[in-house]
Enzyme design. Structure first.
Site, PDB file in Angstrom:
ATOM      1  N   LYS A 126       0.812  -1.215   0.000  1.00 31.02           N
ATOM      2  CA  LYS A 126       0.000   0.000   0.000  1.00 31.02           C
ATOM      3  C   LYS A 126       0.842   1.260   0.000  1.00 31.02           C
ATOM      4  O   LYS A 126       0.331   2.333  -0.208  1.00 31.02           O
ATOM      5  CB  LYS A 126      -1.027  -0.009   1.129  1.00 31.02           C
ATOM      6  CG  LYS A 126      -0.510  -0.332   2.474  1.00 31.02           C
ATOM      7  CD  LYS A 126      -1.676  -0.475   3.430  1.00 31.02           C
ATOM      8  CE  LYS A 126      -1.193  -1.132   4.689  1.00 31.02           C
ATOM      9  NZ  LYS A 126      -2.198  -1.662   5.527  1.00 31.02           N
ATOM     10  N   ARG A 127       2.127   1.126   0.200  1.00 29.08           N
ATOM     11  CA  ARG A 127       2.968   2.329   0.083  1.00 29.08           C
ATOM     12  C   ARG A 127       3.100   2.755  -1.380  1.00 29.08           C
ATOM     13  O   ARG A 127       3.339   3.904  -1.676  1.00 29.08           O
ATOM     14  CB  ARG A 127       4.362   2.045   0.645  1.00 29.08           C
ATOM     15  CG  ARG A 127       4.473   2.366   2.113  1.00 29.08           C
ATOM     16  CD  ARG A 127       5.929   2.481   2.519  1.00 29.08           C
ATOM     17  NE  ARG A 127       6.555   3.673   1.999  1.00 29.08           N
ATOM     18  CZ  ARG A 127       7.863   3.800   1.795  1.00 29.08           C
ATOM     19  NH1 ARG A 127       8.666   2.805   2.036  1.00 29.08           N
ATOM     20  NH2 ARG A 127       8.354   4.933   1.344  1.00 29.08           N
TER      21      ARG A 127
END
Ligand code: GLU
Length: 500
Positions: free
Chosen positions: A256-257
């Site tokens: 999700k980064r």
């Protein structure tokens, strides 16, 4: 062959992940191809991290994608309950059987001993797993100690030598030395099963014929196969799907980064469910030729599980946008698109939430357009130079933004009051005035310094869009190095405890 029965078995410990949708899709397609059953099982054995909100979000996002299951916690079915937390007695009974047959043993090692052992193993560069200290305790002594109330976990006996030979539908034979495998915990000290025990017991009792899941579970397969053997059960066919990858040079695991991973994000950002399904089928699938745009029915007709390519499917957002655009232009006439827009964000429900926030700021009705545009968008344009925290450095601002992202991610309910509490607390921790702290958030989230009230606006936008905008602001500020990220994690954990 017996009738095909497959399952997707998500753990409700966070946002509904696109990886879950991708696995659900391939299970669904496989079931439809074989006129079998597709089941949804909720694996909530991690009591501390599982939440009903997350379960609801998973169910509703898979339903939105059109991947309806035949059996599951909400629709029932003959093999229920389909939520593991409701099956504890079944696992306890199976654990007891393993213990009695001598395939499992009680381990009384204290946390301190285990920590000491791990440190020593590390120093001596020995096998990092459990040293099997309690494996030699006699059954009598073990029973006595348990009866006297001494806390224990139950571990399975892993063969001490030889090789585990496994079959995977996509990889063929896989071999692994038993030596490298730990005596897995099956029951935790709180009496709840671990994933491994519950998963194997359920797959057997629910008569699953094909386990189609993510490749991160290959390393657990020896333990699972050994459990099948101990119980005397025929194992299902295993098929480990390659993990979704970021579209970066290293093709790192989707994170999700780098990419939004929550299905909710895609829904709120205005992607169409059929485009997302098509995209997941396309990047993960085995269609060598033909148009890249296809329906679920076409996928069911042409897909071959055994041809899934082991090269990791790349989650290329540009491609998804392109495909989505084709659906919008080619599959929708005006009235269908109007309905889709209403369902997305232009329906009465959303408008009635935005109107009270906009009303005090409207002089003419037409002010509505620019004032509320950010509610009906994914990214908002903003001037990065305006991202400032009064009296603080840019680095401080980056830290505050990142900690807010993490904190918001942990929020179970994304209400205005809940968000306000989070911000008040962060402001206190950073010794900032709330008003000063919120300014860069206004810019990142609404694109302007003066807008509708921040916390209420955030609640309406929802967690996914908000976090994505904050991440874009972080990128506009130059991103975060891995070293810096580690430091921030430490800081976060010193404030709030574990990040996960
Ligand atoms: N609960 C596991 C997960 O969240 C399921 C793994 C499996 O399908 O066996 O991925």
């Amino acid at each position: 062959m017996s009738k095909v029965r497959v399952r997707v078995a998500p753990s409700p410990t966070g946002d509904p992940h696109v990886g879950t949708a991708y696995q659900a899709l391939f299970n669904y397609v496989f079931a439809r191809q074989h006129e079998g059953q597709f089941m949804l099982r909720i694996e909530d054995t991690d009591r501390a991290r599982s939440t009903p909100q997350s379960e609801q979000a998973i169910l509703s996002s898979l339903r939105w994608l059109g991947l309806q299951w035949d059996e599951g916690p909400d629709v029932g079915g003959p093999y229920g309950p389909y939520r593991q937390s409701e099956r504890t007695p079944i696992y306890l009974e199976h654990a007891r059987r393993l213990l009695e047959a001598g395939h499992a043993y009680r381990c009384f090692c204290t946390k301190e001993r285990l920590e000491r052992m791990r440190a020593e193993n590390r120093d001596k560069k020995l096998f990092p797993g459990y040293d099997r200290h309690c494996r030699s305790i006699s059954p009598d002594e073990s029973a006595r100690r348990a009866a006297s109330g001494e806390p224990f976990v139950l571990r399975m006996k892993i063969p001490v030598s030889g090789e585990c030979v496994m079959q995977d539908l996509l990889r063929g034979e896989i071999r692994k030395d038993w030596e490298s495998i730990d005596d897995q915990i099956l029951l935790k000290s709180d009496g709840f099963p671990t994933y491994h025990l519950a998963n194997v017991v359920d797959d057997h009792l629910m008569e699953i014929t094909h386990v189609i899941r993510g490749e991160e579970w290959i390393s657990s397969l020896p333990k699972h196969l050994q459990l099948y053997e101990y119980f005397g059960w025929e194992p299902p066919v295993f098929c480990h799907l390659p993990l979704l990858r970021n579209n970066d040079p290293a093709r790192s695991k989707l994170s999700k980064r780098k990419n939004p991973t929550s299905i909710n994000y895609y829904r709120r950002a205005g992607f169409l469910p059929e485009a997302l399904v098509n995209f997941l089928g396309l990047i993960g699938g085995s269609r060598a030729e033909g148009d890249e745009k296809f329906t679920l029915d076409e996928l069911i007709r042409t897909f071959r599980l055994e041809d899934v390519s082991l090269g990791g499917p790349v989650f290329d957002l540009q491609k998804l946008r392109w495909l989505n655009g084709r659906y919008v232009r080619e599959n929708y006439d005006t009235s269908r698109l109007r309905r889709a827009l209403e369902e997305w964000a232009l329906g009465p429900e959303m408008l009635e939430r935005v109107i009270p926030l906009a009303q005090p700021r409207l002089e003419t009705l037409s002010d509505w357009g620019y004032l509320t545009a950010f509610f009906f968008a994914d990214a908002v344009p903003f001037d990065p130079a305006k991202l400032e925290l009064k009296g603080k450095t840019r680095e401080d601002l980056v830290t505050v933004l990142q900690l807010a992202v993490w904190r918001l991610e942990q929020a179970r309910e994304f209400s205005a009051q809940g968000i306000e509490n989070i911000f008040n607390d962060l402001a206190r921790k950073f010794e900032l005035k709330l008003r000063d702290m919120t300014r860069p958030f206004y810019i990142a989230i609404t694109g302007s310094e003066a807008s509708t009230p921040l916390f209420q606006s955030m609640a309406i936008l929802g967690s996914d869009l908000v976090r994505m905008r904050l991440r874009r602001a972080l990128e506009a500020l130059g991103g975060i190095s891995s070293k810096k990220l580690k430091e921030m994690e430490k800081l976060f954990e010193s404030f709030y405890g574990p990040l996960a």
